[in-house]
Write a protein that holds these residues in place. Structure first.
Motif, PDB file in Angstrom:
ATOM      1  N   MET A 151      18.859  13.293  43.875  1.00  0.00           N
ATOM      2  CA  MET A 151      19.812  14.417  43.368  1.00  0.00           C
ATOM      3  C   MET A 151      21.268  13.820  43.070  1.00  0.00           C
ATOM      4  O   MET A 151      21.721  12.852  43.573  1.00  0.00           O
ATOM      5  N   LYS A 152      21.876  14.633  42.111  1.00  0.00           N
ATOM      6  CA  LYS A 152      23.211  14.242  41.716  1.00  0.00           C
ATOM      7  C   LYS A 152      24.190  15.460  41.990  1.00  0.00           C
ATOM      8  O   LYS A 152      23.664  16.708  41.874  1.00  0.00           O
ATOM      9  N   ARG A 153      25.314  15.243  42.430  1.00  0.00           N
ATOM     10  CA  ARG A 153      26.575  16.457  42.839  1.00  0.00           C
ATOM     11  C   ARG A 153      27.129  16.790  41.672  1.00  0.00           C
ATOM     12  O   ARG A 153      27.736  15.633  40.926  1.00  0.00           O
ATOM     13  N   ILE A 154      27.416  17.997  41.140  1.00  0.00           N
ATOM     14  CA  ILE A 154      28.222  18.317  39.986  1.00  0.00           C
ATOM     15  C   ILE A 154      29.289  19.131  40.687  1.00  0.00           C
ATOM     16  O   ILE A 154      29.195  20.114  41.341  1.00  0.00           O
ATOM     17  N   LYS A 155      30.558  18.960  40.121  1.00  0.00           N
ATOM     18  CA  LYS A 155      31.916  19.735  40.437  1.00  0.00           C
ATOM     19  C   LYS A 155      32.301  20.380  39.397  1.00  0.00           C
ATOM     20  O   LYS A 155      32.375  19.497  38.136  1.00  0.00           O
ATOM     21  N   ILE A 156      32.714  21.765  39.575  1.00  0.00           N
ATOM     22  CA  ILE A 156      33.181  22.371  38.527  1.00  0.00           C
ATOM     23  C   ILE A 156      34.321  23.015  39.051  1.00  0.00           C
ATOM     24  O   ILE A 156      34.393  23.349  40.129  1.00  0.00           O
ATOM     25  N   THR A 157      35.116  23.385  38.029  1.00  0.00           N
ATOM     26  CA  THR A 157      36.526  24.208  38.128  1.00  0.00           C
ATOM     27  C   THR A 157      36.369  25.391  37.478  1.00  0.00           C
ATOM     28  O   THR A 157      36.079  25.587  36.244  1.00  0.00           O
ATOM     29  N   VAL A 158      36.326  26.460  38.093  1.00  0.00           N
ATOM     30  CA  VAL A 158      36.159  27.973  37.538  1.00  0.00           C
ATOM     31  C   VAL A 158      37.381  28.884  37.750  1.00  0.00           C
ATOM     32  O   VAL A 158      37.916  28.875  38.460  1.00  0.00           O
ATOM     33  N   ALA A 159      37.552  29.766  36.720  1.00  0.00           N
ATOM     34  CA  ALA A 159      38.545  30.699  36.360  1.00  0.00           C
ATOM     35  C   ALA A 159      37.482  32.095  36.666  1.00  0.00           C
ATOM     36  O   ALA A 159      36.468  32.013  35.909  1.00  0.00           O
ATOM     37  N   TYR A 160      38.361  32.976  37.168  1.00  0.00           N
ATOM     38  CA  TYR A 160      37.578  34.256  36.950  1.00  0.00           C
ATOM     39  C   TYR A 160      38.517  35.584  37.304  1.00  0.00           C
ATOM     40  O   TYR A 160      39.586  35.299  37.959  1.00  0.00           O
ATOM     41  N   ASP A 161      38.254  36.775  36.711  1.00  0.00           N
ATOM     42  CA  ASP A 161      38.846  37.806  36.833  1.00  0.00           C
ATOM     43  C   ASP A 161      38.266  38.634  37.725  1.00  0.00           C
ATOM     44  O   ASP A 161      36.902  38.758  37.487  1.00  0.00           O
ATOM     45  N   GLY A 162      38.786  38.678  38.971  1.00  0.00           N
ATOM     46  CA  GLY A 162      38.056  39.191  40.261  1.00  0.00           C
ATOM     47  C   GLY A 162      37.804  40.704  40.218  1.00  0.00           C
ATOM     48  O   GLY A 162      37.302  41.001  41.161  1.00  0.00           O
ATOM     49  N   THR A 163      38.404  41.483  39.335  1.00  0.00           N
ATOM     50  CA  THR A 163      38.392  42.974  39.221  1.00  0.00           C
ATOM     51  C   THR A 163      37.132  43.554  39.625  1.00  0.00           C
ATOM     52  O   THR A 163      36.849  44.470  40.354  1.00  0.00           O
ATOM     53  N   ASP A 164      36.097  43.061  39.022  1.00  0.00           N
ATOM     54  CA  ASP A 164      34.795  43.611  38.882  1.00  0.00           C
ATOM     55  C   ASP A 164      33.809  42.934  39.753  1.00  0.00           C
ATOM     56  O   ASP A 164      32.739  43.196  39.594  1.00  0.00           O
TER      57      ASP A 164
ATOM     58  N   GLY B 248      38.470  41.845  44.200  1.00  0.00           N
ATOM     59  CA  GLY B 248      39.555  42.203  43.334  1.00  0.00           C
ATOM     60  C   GLY B 248      40.376  40.962  43.299  1.00  0.00           C
ATOM     61  O   GLY B 248      41.371  40.714  42.251  1.00  0.00           O
ATOM     62  N   VAL B 249      40.456  39.782  43.766  1.00  0.00           N
ATOM     63  CA  VAL B 249      41.075  38.660  43.928  1.00  0.00           C
ATOM     64  C   VAL B 249      40.425  37.671  42.761  1.00  0.00           C
ATOM     65  O   VAL B 249      39.421  37.360  42.602  1.00  0.00           O
ATOM     66  N   HIS B 250      41.730  37.064  42.003  1.00  0.00           N
ATOM     67  CA  HIS B 250      41.193  36.263  40.848  1.00  0.00           C
ATOM     68  C   HIS B 250      41.233  34.863  41.348  1.00  0.00           C
ATOM     69  O   HIS B 250      41.914  34.437  42.245  1.00  0.00           O
ATOM     70  N   ALA B 251      40.955  34.129  40.265  1.00  0.00           N
ATOM     71  CA  ALA B 251      41.313  32.601  40.387  1.00  0.00           C
ATOM     72  C   ALA B 251      41.465  31.689  39.004  1.00  0.00           C
ATOM     73  O   ALA B 251      40.774  32.237  37.964  1.00  0.00           O
TER      74      ALA B 251
ATOM     75  N   PRO C 167      29.042  35.549  32.231  1.00  0.00           N
ATOM     76  CA  PRO C 167      29.868  36.803  31.921  1.00  0.00           C
ATOM     77  C   PRO C 167      31.298  36.447  31.560  1.00  0.00           C
ATOM     78  O   PRO C 167      31.769  35.494  31.758  1.00  0.00           O
ATOM     79  N   ASP C 168      31.647  37.310  30.569  1.00  0.00           N
ATOM     80  CA  ASP C 168      33.070  37.032  29.997  1.00  0.00           C
ATOM     81  C   ASP C 168      34.097  37.148  31.191  1.00  0.00           C
ATOM     82  O   ASP C 168      35.225  36.451  30.785  1.00  0.00           O
ATOM     83  N   ASP C 169      33.818  37.498  32.350  1.00  0.00           N
ATOM     84  CA  ASP C 169      35.096  37.358  33.433  1.00  0.00           C
ATOM     85  C   ASP C 169      34.920  36.111  34.239  1.00  0.00           C
ATOM     86  O   ASP C 169      35.770  35.970  35.270  1.00  0.00           O
ATOM     87  N   ILE C 170      33.779  35.398  33.889  1.00  0.00           N
ATOM     88  CA  ILE C 170      34.036  33.995  34.572  1.00  0.00           C
ATOM     89  C   ILE C 170      33.876  32.777  33.386  1.00  0.00           C
ATOM     90  O   ILE C 170      33.286  33.035  32.416  1.00  0.00           O
ATOM     91  N   THR C 171      34.539  31.926  33.991  1.00  0.00           N
ATOM     92  CA  THR C 171      34.637  30.698  32.460  1.00  0.00           C
ATOM     93  C   THR C 171      34.524  29.250  33.474  1.00  0.00           C
ATOM     94  O   THR C 171      35.281  29.259  34.617  1.00  0.00           O
ATOM     95  N   VAL C 172      33.992  28.202  33.029  1.00  0.00           N
ATOM     96  CA  VAL C 172      34.231  26.838  33.777  1.00  0.00           C
ATOM     97  C   VAL C 172      34.967  26.448  32.934  1.00  0.00           C
ATOM     98  O   VAL C 172      34.955  25.944  31.786  1.00  0.00           O
TER      99      VAL C 172
ATOM    100  N   GLN D 212      46.193  33.127  28.505  1.00  0.00           N
ATOM    101  CA  GLN D 212      47.117  33.988  27.491  1.00  0.00           C
ATOM    102  C   GLN D 212      46.568  35.461  28.142  1.00  0.00           C
ATOM    103  O   GLN D 212      45.683  35.944  28.161  1.00  0.00           O
ATOM    104  N   GLY D 213      47.784  36.206  28.734  1.00  0.00           N
ATOM    105  CA  GLY D 213      47.676  37.493  28.781  1.00  0.00           C
ATOM    106  C   GLY D 213      46.894  38.237  29.636  1.00  0.00           C
ATOM    107  O   GLY D 213      46.366  39.376  29.345  1.00  0.00           O
ATOM    108  N   GLY D 214      46.356  37.397  30.685  1.00  0.00           N
ATOM    109  CA  GLY D 214      45.462  38.041  31.673  1.00  0.00           C
ATOM    110  C   GLY D 214      46.022  37.541  32.976  1.00  0.00           C
ATOM    111  O   GLY D 214      46.983  37.879  33.609  1.00  0.00           O
ATOM    112  N   LEU D 215      45.362  36.557  33.410  1.00  0.00           N
ATOM    113  CA  LEU D 215      45.986  36.005  34.679  1.00  0.00           C
ATOM    114  C   LEU D 215      46.999  35.203  34.433  1.00  0.00           C
ATOM    115  O   LEU D 215      47.333  34.831  33.408  1.00  0.00           O
ATOM    116  N   ASN D 216      47.710  34.766  35.588  1.00  0.00           N
ATOM    117  CA  ASN D 216      48.813  34.051  35.715  1.00  0.00           C
ATOM    118  C   ASN D 216      48.874  32.976  34.791  1.00  0.00           C
ATOM    119  O   ASN D 216      48.297  32.048  34.841  1.00  0.00           O
ATOM    120  N   SER D 217      49.726  32.592  33.814  1.00  0.00           N
ATOM    121  CA  SER D 217      49.655  31.718  32.866  1.00  0.00           C
ATOM    122  C   SER D 217      50.743  30.430  33.199  1.00  0.00           C
ATOM    123  O   SER D 217      50.638  29.646  32.423  1.00  0.00           O
TER     124      SER D 217
END
Length: 274
Positions: free
Chosen positions: A1-14, A54-57, A84-89, A264-269
């Motif tokens: 097995m191999k371990r993968i680490k990802i950093t994720v941003a999301y709009d937590g509203t929905d 409702g909390v973002h990242a 979906p559009d409200d999560i990105t790696v 840009q224009g959404g979460l704290n930039s």
């Protein structure tokens, strides 16, 4: 097995928070669904910590294990094509089996956005700020200073999670310019955070900024260790998990656990962290 680490941003509203729950939409559920589509079997995604509904990242760190045959998959591109559009790696890397997104973390940081103008409100900021109105910023700054250092934060922990200790260390608590001239951004970096601790500290600081409490009331509340005596919890939408740190150089140092996204224009930039 191999371990993968990802950093994720999301709009937590929905989302109903990070943690997988039956019958509701969660960040962990969306990630695990996308990973399973690539691997062909269920895979558990381990987050650095839970975020509430409702909390973002901007810097949630996640790890998961895959069969060695899947290690060469271009995971960032593959996941972003399925999510979906409200999560990105934002970032992806291979890590050793000893790394754990939660237990290896040394520090975390959060930001909280406050809207200070009562005359109008920009509609597209409603998902990301607390419209609290004008505040005495000098008093707020003095209140923040009392939170810094090592304290027992029992007065700022909401019920629902059992912990062995309510003692935490706040390394930084600062005020910065917000995304517009009508906002301020409060940034807090600590060794860890209790359930809704950041939102409870922000609720207290807003009461101080409104003149309903004195700055040194923070010191008294810390000493009393009684949640019922502290002000109400701040709303979820202003809070963002900014970053998780695994190196020795502190919040924002070169060994930080995630890259700084240019949003840009959404979460704290402005900045790049409860």
């Amino acid at each position: 097995m191999k371990r993968i680490k990802i950093t994720v941003a999301y709009d937590g509203t929905d989302f109903c928070g990070w943690q997988l729950q039956s019958g509701v939409r969660t960040v962990q559920g969306e990630l695990e669904g996308a990973i399973a589509r690539i691997t062909g079997s269920p895979v558990r995604a381990h987050g650095s910590g839970r975020t509430d509904s409702g909390v973002h990242a901007l810097g949630q760190v996640v790890h998961f294990d895959v069969d060695a045959r899947r290690a060469s998959v271009p995971w960032q591109q593959a996941l972003n094509s399925l999510l979906p559009d409200d999560i990105t790696v934002l970032d992806c890397e291979h890590v050793s089996d000893e790394f754990h997104s939660r237990f290896s973390a040394l520090r975390k940081s959060y930001t909280y956005s406050l809207w200070l103008n009562n005359s109008f409100f920009l509609p597209w900021r409603r998902r990301f700020v607390w419209k609290c109105g004008p505040l005495d910023l000098d008093a707020l700054d003095r209140g923040m200073a009392f939170f810094q250092g090592e304290h027992d934060f029992a007065s700022f922990q909401n019920t629902g999670t059992t912990v062995s200790s309510t003692v935490r260390t706040i390394f930084e608590f600062s005020r910065q310019s917000g995304e517009t001239e009508h906002e301020i951004l409060l940034r807090v970096c600590g060794s860890g955070f209790l359930k809704q601790m950041v939102r409870n500290m922000i609720g207290c600081l807003v009461e101080i900024g409104r003149g309903k409490a004195e700055p040194d009331s923070v010191r008294s509340l810390l000493q009393m260790k009684d949640r019922t005596l502290a002000p109400a919890t701040a709303p979820a939408q202003g809070l963002c998990l900014e970053g998780v740190y695994y190196g020795e150089n502190g919040c924002g140092g070169p060994d930080a656990g995630r890259q700084q996204p240019d949003t840009q224009g959404g979460l704290n930039s402005e900045v790049r962290p409860a």
